[in-house]
Design an enzyme around this catalytic site. Structure first.
Site, short mmCIF file in Angstrom:
data_model
loop_
_atom_site.label_atom_id
_atom_site.label_comp_id
_atom_site.label_asym_id
_atom_site.label_seq_id
_atom_site.Cartn_x
_atom_site.Cartn_y
_atom_site.Cartn_z
N SER A 190 0.85 -1.27 -0.02
CA SER A 190 -0.04 0.21 0.07
C SER A 190 0.71 1.31 0.05
CB SER A 190 -0.97 0.13 1.24
OG SER A 190 -1.79 0.96 0.86
N GLY B 233 2.51 3.01 2.21
CA GLY B 233 3.82 3.21 2.92
C GLY B 233 4.95 2.43 2.07
N GLU B 234 4.46 1.26 1.67
CA GLU B 234 5.57 0.38 0.95
C GLU B 234 5.78 0.98 -0.30
OE1 GLU B 234 3.33 -2.04 3.71
OE2 GLU B 234 2.57 -0.48 2.19
N SER B 235 4.92 1.49 -1.26
CA SER B 235 5.18 2.40 -2.23
C SER B 235 6.07 3.32 -2.15
CB SER B 235 4.03 2.65 -3.07
OG SER B 235 2.95 1.52 -3.13
N ALA C 234 9.50 1.97 -1.98
CA ALA C 234 9.83 1.62 -3.37
C ALA C 234 10.39 2.88 -3.86
CB ALA C 234 8.79 0.95 -4.02
#
Length: 450
Positions: free
Chosen positions: A76, A78-80, A83
């Site tokens: 979602s 935070g992870e994006s 990245a």
């Protein structure tokens, strides 16, 4: 070239793959419904079945030079963002490369639409089932794939590896519960871990956990938190100035990303602070805006006045709490005040991203439950850039200290910024490691002719 490793796959993996293939239509119905609720078009919903809505970029340049496609996947927002911090560093190092970022939520897609750099595009990730994954890989043909934090999808990893794709797990962070679940299936855990060519853990302890699950020790490297290198959150200057004008000379503090069970402590803290400064304003931004009515009821029961941003209610001089129940504006609120309490830390959630707060020039307040940032908060607290509180009473005391001592607040802000800058600088070594391990070396930059 496809590599068949069927003999290496544990029996439980075959059962999982068969089950997900059968359940994919039902899973798609559920996830498509959620995307539709947020206005995602039917065409884009079908990306979850592996049907691309964008063409794949060319695999070679006009002179025949290979152009690698590097795929990042995060669950979602935070992870994006983690990245994106890596993509931003890879872009100048890999001038021929193209980038694909996948995620699973509408909110992450909305944010990426605003923040994706050149040579990068977003798609929703395929469901972890044979059909969607096969269609996805057949279309995109990635040269390397980097999965962020805890995105361990067995069918996807196995299929990508068989297609010759280099694999990395970056910013690795598994909860204690997730680690125990994987340990209960040791053969599958080891099989999944062994798919990765390199695994970058947020801290040494997590690295040890990955090795215990079956990762090869020589492939595991502590890297710190990649979110330290994320670009600052966007600020809506018009909205910021409008709120500043409405506040006038009033002081304000922020409570951001709060969860159920935390707003009571935050509201109690603000009520105590009003005894010293009756004009003080709290900007309260719940993590999930759909909880706004619930939070509004808590404010009413506390006997405080509030205005609700989503309803366009005015922030007048008698408003004690501004309920910022909107999405995508947290960067604007961090620019509004140098004092920010980060939620998800008084409740057992794991905490939220302190880098975004420090990048905005603010000092951080947190509860003790920051396990998702266990490598970040201790040095931040030790440096004085963050203060840990236990409840509404200690939260009020910490806010009051900074409100009444500008020098202490300035020192905390500087310390927070310094810690984040030092962690961000360490990411350059991470980039070098990924380029080498995943065979992403690009051609040397062209030099101007004399």
């Amino acid at each position: 070239m496809t590599r068949d490793t069927s003999a290496d796959r544990p029996a439980l993996f075959h059962i999982y793959r068969a089950a997900t293939a059968l359940l994919a239509p039902f899973a798609f119905r559920k996830v498509a419904g959620k995307l539709a609720e947020h206005g995602v078009s039917p065409e884009r919903q079908r990306e979850r079945l592996g049907y691309a809505s964008l063409p794949r970029p060319a695999s070679t340049t006009a002179d025949g030079t290979h152009k690698p496609l590097v795929w990042f996947h995060g669950a979602s927002v935070g992870e994006s963002l983690a990245a994106l911090s890596l993509i931003d560093k890879l872009l100048p190092r890999l001038p021929q490369a193209e980038f694909l970022l996948t995620s699973g939520t509408a909110s992450s897609a909305d944010m990426m639409a605003k923040r994706l750099p050149d040579r990068c595009r977003h798609q929703f990730a395929p469901l972890d089932a044979s059909g969607p994954v096969r269609r996805f890989l057949s279309h995109w043909k990635p040269d390397a794939a980097l999965f962020v934090e805890s995105e361990l999808w067995p069918v996807t990893l196995d299929a990508a590896k068989r297609e010759g794709c280099k694999l990395a797990l970056v910013n690795a962070r598994l909860s204690a519960k997730s680690i125990e679940r994987w340990k209960s299936k040791p053969a599958v855990a080891a099989f999944v871990m062994q798919q990765f060519d390199v695994l970058l853990s947020q801290n040494p302890e997590m690295g040890e956990s990955l090795i215990e699950l079956g990762a090869s020790a020589e492939r595991v490297h502590p890297s710190g938190n990649l979110k330290a290198g994320s670009a600052p959150l966007p600020v809506d200057r018009a909205a910021l100035e409008a709120v500043r004008t409405a506040l006038g000379r009033r002081r304000v503090w922020i409570a951001s990303s709060t969860h159920r069970g935390e707003e009571q402590a935050v509201i109690a803290a603000h009520k105590a602070l009003l005894e010293t400064d009756p004009s003080l304003c709290l900007l309260l931004a719940p993590r999930h805006p759909e909880r706004a009515d619930e939070v509004a009821d808590l404010i009413r029961k506390a006997g405080l006045t509030f205005a609700q941003r989503s309803k366009g209610e005015a922030l007048t001089s008698d408003i004690q709490i501004y309920l910022a129940d909107t999405l995508g504006e947290v960067g604007t609120w961090y620019a509004l005040s140098p004092i920010v309490f980060l939620g998800g830390s008084l409740a057992p959630i794991g905490g939220h991203n302190p880098f975004e707060v420090a990048q905005a020039g603010s000092a951080v307040l947190t509860g003790p439950g920051y396990s998702n940032f266990a490598e970040t908060f201790p040095p931040l607290i030790a440096a004085g850039g963050a203060v840990e509180v236990q409840d509404g009473q200690s939260l009020a005391a910490a806010v009051q200290t900074w409100l009444s001592d500008c020098s202490a607040l300035d020192q905390a802000r500087d310390a927070a910024r310094s810690v984040v800058l030092s962690q961000a600088a360490a990411l350059d070594g991470v980039v070098d490691l990924l380029i080498e391990t995943l065979n992403l070396q690009g051609p040397a930059p062209s030099r101007p002719r004399r």
